[in-house]
Design an enzyme around this catalytic site. Sequence first.
Site, PDB file in Angstrom:
ATOM      1  N   HIS A   1      41.266  46.937  44.674  1.00 49.72           N
ATOM      2  CA  HIS A   1      40.938  45.507  44.687  1.00 49.72           C
ATOM      3  C   HIS A   1      40.094  45.189  43.448  1.00 49.72           C
ATOM      4  O   HIS A   1      38.942  45.590  43.348  1.00 49.72           O
ATOM      5  CB  HIS A   1      40.164  45.177  45.960  1.00 49.72           C
ATOM      6  CG  HIS A   1      40.072  43.709  46.247  1.00 49.72           C
ATOM      7  ND1 HIS A   1      40.532  42.735  45.397  1.00 49.72           N
ATOM      8  CD2 HIS A   1      39.553  43.040  47.317  1.00 49.72           C
ATOM      9  CE1 HIS A   1      40.312  41.544  45.914  1.00 49.72           C
ATOM     10  NE2 HIS A   1      39.720  41.692  47.084  1.00 49.72           N
TER      11      HIS A   1
ATOM     12  N   TYR B   1      35.081  41.402  43.732  1.00 47.15           N
ATOM     13  CA  TYR B   1      34.132  42.400  44.178  1.00 47.15           C
ATOM     14  C   TYR B   1      33.773  43.380  43.054  1.00 47.15           C
ATOM     15  O   TYR B   1      33.730  42.998  41.897  1.00 47.15           O
ATOM     16  CB  TYR B   1      34.661  43.048  45.456  1.00 47.15           C
ATOM     17  CG  TYR B   1      34.848  42.003  46.536  1.00 47.15           C
ATOM     18  CD1 TYR B   1      33.755  41.376  47.118  1.00 47.15           C
ATOM     19  CD2 TYR B   1      36.122  41.595  46.935  1.00 47.15           C
ATOM     20  CE1 TYR B   1      33.905  40.385  48.076  1.00 47.15           C
ATOM     21  CE2 TYR B   1      36.285  40.604  47.898  1.00 47.15           C
ATOM     22  CZ  TYR B   1      35.173  40.000  48.465  1.00 47.15           C
ATOM     23  OH  TYR B   1      35.314  39.009  49.401  1.00 47.15           O
TER      24      TYR B   1
ATOM     25  N   ARG C   1      45.003  45.058  41.957  1.00 50.31           N
ATOM     26  CA  ARG C   1      45.076  43.603  42.089  1.00 50.31           C
ATOM     27  C   ARG C   1      44.061  42.956  41.149  1.00 50.31           C
ATOM     28  O   ARG C   1      42.871  43.326  41.160  1.00 50.31           O
ATOM     29  CB  ARG C   1      44.798  43.178  43.533  1.00 50.31           C
ATOM     30  CG  ARG C   1      45.296  41.767  43.864  1.00 50.31           C
ATOM     31  CD  ARG C   1      45.098  41.463  45.328  1.00 50.31           C
ATOM     32  NE  ARG C   1      45.999  40.389  45.768  1.00 50.31           N
ATOM     33  CZ  ARG C   1      45.646  39.409  46.589  1.00 50.31           C
ATOM     34  NH1 ARG C   1      44.421  39.337  47.055  1.00 50.31           N
ATOM     35  NH2 ARG C   1      46.516  38.487  46.949  1.00 50.31           N
TER      36      ARG C   1
ATOM     37  N   GLY D   1      48.837  28.655  47.600  1.00 50.86           N
ATOM     38  CA  GLY D   1      49.355  27.317  47.852  1.00 50.86           C
ATOM     39  C   GLY D   1      50.789  27.103  47.412  1.00 50.86           C
ATOM     40  O   GLY D   1      51.249  25.956  47.324  1.00 50.86           O
TER      41      GLY D   1
END
Length: 363
Positions: A174, A178, A225, A288
Amino acid sequence: MTDIHSPFTLGTITLQNRFVMAPMTRARANEDGTPGALAAEYYRQRASVGLTVTEGTQPSDDGQGYPLTPGIYTDAHVAGWREVNEAIHAHGGHVFYQLMHAGRMSHPDNTPHHRQAVAPSAIPPGEQIYTLGGMKDIPVPRALTTDEVAATVEDYAYAARRAIESGADGVEIHGIAYLVHQFLATSSNQRTDRYGGSIVNRARFAIEVAQAVVAEIGADRTGIRLSPGFTGFGLDVGPEGPDLFRYLVGELDKLSLAYVHIVHYGEDDILHDFRRIWHRAIILNRPGRAREDIGKDVASGLADLESYGTHVLANPDFLDRLAANAPLNTADHRVFFGHQPEGPAAGYTDFPALESEQAGVRA
């Protein structure tokens, strides 16, 4: 023109289609970090997507940011995740765990050891975080020493090994919001050692984590990612941001990772640059994304796979609904996180399936 419903070879595995379930924190694990009792059912219901990327999973005690998130570094974690993997595989799906070290986005009340959060620098994000005692200010984190940075890299590698041991097909690092992103951002990284300052230095942690995970489980089982356009949580990569991400993606490409997973908020120019720089799979997430645009990035060749979050969360039979041109369930943000008053299944495993709705109409 490529069809998003067609199979795809990702590393050494063949996905049944090019849909990806995006990682989504649900905060429904047990207090010790093992997946909760309904986790296997939750993921099984959604296993018709080609690839499932799990919710963020901490690689260590220090890595936990929120309450009731799962880990993958103890024997109990391995045993709990094995049930999840078996459920996904039994329905033809594949699964990568998302390894998420929260860094400064944490609170002592949320971690097993109740210690101060760690980060590149002792700079708080200036935000609050949810705890089981309510919303609280995020305290100032402790800056990792250079030696502790190396130890944290090893935590990722160890967690990756435990993931494979539990039956996962791979792991996704990730790199948004973070710890990895906190090293990239000038607003959270003011180090003066080899991990701070220049683009090369700020990208070093992400690259070393990827190198360590690849050395532990192999490049075909490793993804990452990233999001060049993400600016939340007090993160700012500065005016060098586009160049930093081009450099990072280029360096990661040399490792032959299975994929890069891009969450895209901005202009498409950088995506076209990534398509040129990156020589393996690209997963693209557009928050979205309109229903009529589903499959367009795969069809155009800009991406090899497309990931979807809340659509899959609220529609375990997402692909069946698309095929039938049926209405989609609406995702209710009020039930996204934690156990609900209505019971453990509420907002988790109780979303109606298309066939049950049709049966109700026939009745």
